[in-house]
Design an enzyme around this catalytic site. Structure first.
Site, PDB file in Angstrom:
ATOM      1  N   ARG A 121       0.085  -3.496  -1.376  1.00 32.09           N
ATOM      2  CA  ARG A 121       1.452  -3.051  -1.043  1.00 32.09           C
ATOM      3  C   ARG A 121       2.464  -3.794  -1.902  1.00 32.09           C
ATOM      4  NH1 ARG A 121       5.226  -1.432   3.115  1.00 32.09           N
ATOM      5  NH2 ARG A 121       6.590  -3.138   3.737  1.00 32.09           N
ATOM      6  N   TYR A 159      12.035  -7.559  -4.899  1.00 33.10           N
ATOM      7  CA  TYR A 159      11.381  -6.753  -5.920  1.00 33.10           C
ATOM      8  C   TYR A 159      12.361  -6.371  -7.028  1.00 33.10           C
ATOM      9  CZ  TYR A 159       7.468  -6.617  -2.782  1.00 33.10           C
ATOM     10  OH  TYR A 159       6.418  -6.996  -1.977  1.00 33.10           O
ATOM     11  N   ARG A 167       1.098  -0.425   5.060  1.00 31.98           N
ATOM     12  CA  ARG A 167       0.447  -1.597   5.637  1.00 31.98           C
ATOM     13  C   ARG A 167      -0.916  -1.198   6.217  1.00 31.98           C
ATOM     14  NH1 ARG A 167       5.874  -1.380   7.529  1.00 31.98           N
ATOM     15  NH2 ARG A 167       7.180  -3.138   6.820  1.00 31.98           N
ATOM     16  N   HIS A 221      -3.157  -6.853   1.534  1.00 32.04           N
ATOM     17  CA  HIS A 221      -1.705  -6.644   1.607  1.00 32.04           C
ATOM     18  C   HIS A 221      -1.054  -6.753   0.230  1.00 32.04           C
ATOM     19  CE1 HIS A 221       1.997  -6.325   3.951  1.00 32.04           C
ATOM     20  NE2 HIS A 221       2.516  -7.255   3.175  1.00 32.04           N
ATOM     21  N   HIS A 281      11.661  -0.994   5.447  1.00 30.09           N
ATOM     22  CA  HIS A 281      12.407  -2.191   5.830  1.00 30.09           C
ATOM     23  C   HIS A 281      13.820  -1.813   6.259  1.00 30.09           C
ATOM     24  CE1 HIS A 281       9.797  -5.607   4.893  1.00 30.09           C
ATOM     25  NE2 HIS A 281       9.312  -4.886   3.897  1.00 30.09           N
TER      26      HIS A 281
END
Length: 407
Positions: A312, A344, A203, A309, A335
């Site tokens: 990412r 994903y 990030r 972003h 996460h």
């Protein structure tokens, strides 16, 4: 007419013909009901219910909930010292811009579900993004949950199904060529910034907080242990990353390790605490100083709508396509829950074709046959009607119906 004495509370008939009720609270203070009653029986039933409520310990002082929503919300944010600076900025903005203008003057007891339904609808009609509206609703729900715990209101009026769910629009992903075009179009001191954002799933705040000590060029790893937030006052605040799971070690793709080594030599100070990325004058990295470079770079790459972003997001998509497991993705992304990683994995359902093709190759290598050799023939030598044969028996399992996409 004088009030009739009862064992609990008092009921008296008003000149209008309606009945007024007064009752003693647990503190001994005599209080009126919030309404009058058409019939005496209704007044008696209300008193009985109020007496039972007090006996159960469920009684709330009706004056307690008359604090203003805005005042209570501001206190709610201040009283949470463990909130990260970025979260405080977010909450203060949501309260100031989206909650307080329509609801801030109401007392807690005046906030009702119908009013919240109208408030939410008005925000959406005014063009406020659905994601922002969902965040504002969730913040309000949390504030009012605390008001329930503080015994200021009896229940939380945030009862709109699905109002707190975010449905973010699909963000674009870049191609490998586009990422390297962007990396080549920004000033050289920002080239590795772009590569790490994409290929290491970092990030902006994590990148801006990296120091020389966090990069191991021997092992080819980057340690993420802090993040930096720029406050509306332009103050930069260093602190822990977004969550505990965001503290992690991410391995660098070896193909651009030389870029990292060169960056350390050319643009990073010598001490272990020296920031990895700094501006031309040696100051900390700021979005405001980077945006012009970013806009020119994405225009050159032919994707003018790409956000930083989204690098990412792009890297996460590619990682999933390599066959990374759910745990692998969670660890790399930082996460603590499976929700984002599953997104994903769902995006890469096309990998199922690669798996199927690999299984076909195993069969071919084992049996010395090809798909063409076995087409239309089952293990018993019968012709499959789906392959154009003449056997009239349907395959009860393989052709019972169509498939549905993974939800």
């Amino acid at each position: 007419m004088p009030a009739k004495r009862r064992h609990f509370g008092r009921v008296r008939k008003l000149p209008s013909g309606r009945y007024q009720v007064r009752y003693p609270g647990p503190d001994g203070v005599l209080r009126p009901a919030s309404t009058t009653f058409e019939r005496k029986r209704e007044a008696d039933l209300w008193l009985s219910a109020k007496e039972a409520e007090i006996a159960r310990g469920d009684w709330l002082d009706p004056e307690a909930g008359k604090v203003g929503l805005r005042e209570y919300g501001e206190s709610w944010i201040r009283e949470r010292p463990k909130l990260r600076p970025k979260t405080v900025v977010l909450y203060e903005g949501l309260l100031r811009l989206h909650i307080a203008p329509a609801l801030g003057k109401l007392t807690l007891t005046e906030v009702t579900t119908p009013r919240l339904r109208k408030w939410r609808r008005d925000l959406l009609d005014a063009g406020v993004g659905p994601v922002t509206v969902a965040k504002a609703y969730r913040l309000l729900r949390s504030i009012l949950n605390t008001a329930v715990s503080d015994r200021l209101i009896t229940k939380n009026p945030c009862e709109i199904p699905g109002a707190g769910l975010e449905k973010s629009p699909e963000r674009p992903t870049a191609t490998i060529e586009q990422v390297f075009t962007i990396a080549g179009a920004v000033p050289e001191r920002y080239r590795v910034l772009v590569l790490l954002a994409c290929f290491n799933s970092l990030r902006w705040g994590e990148l801006a907080a990296l120091a020389r000590k966090h990069v191991d060029t021997v092992e080819g790893t980057v340690v993420v242990e802090r993040s930096v937030v720029e406050l509306p006052t332009a103050e930069l605040v260093f602190g822990p990353p977004k969550s505990d799971a965001s503290v992690r070690v991410v391995t660098l793709p070896m193909i651009f390790l030389p870029d990292v080594v060169r960056h350390l030599a050319d643009f990073t100070g010598k001490g272990p605490e020296a920031l990895l990325f700094v501006g031309p004058k040696g100051g900390p990295l700021r979005r405001s100083n980077f945006q012009d470079h970013w806009r020119k770079a994405i225009a050159e790459a032919g994707i003018p709508g790409l956000h930083f972003h989204d690098l990412r997001h792009t890297g996460n998509t590619w990682a999933a396509e390599t066959g990374a497991t759910l745990r692998d993705l969670m660890d790399r992304m930082g996460h603590s829950t499976t929700r984002a990683a599953l997104i994903y994995l769902h995006k890469t359902a096309g990998r199922d074709r690669k798996i199927a093709d690999a299984l076909s190759k195993l069969v071919e290598d084992s049996r010395g046959t090809t798909a063409k050799d076995t087409a239309g023939v089952d293990d018993q030598g019968a012709t499959d009607p789906a392959a154009g044969g003449t056997d009239g028996h349907a395959d009860r399992e393989g052709h019972a119906g169509g498939t549905t996409p993974d939800q």
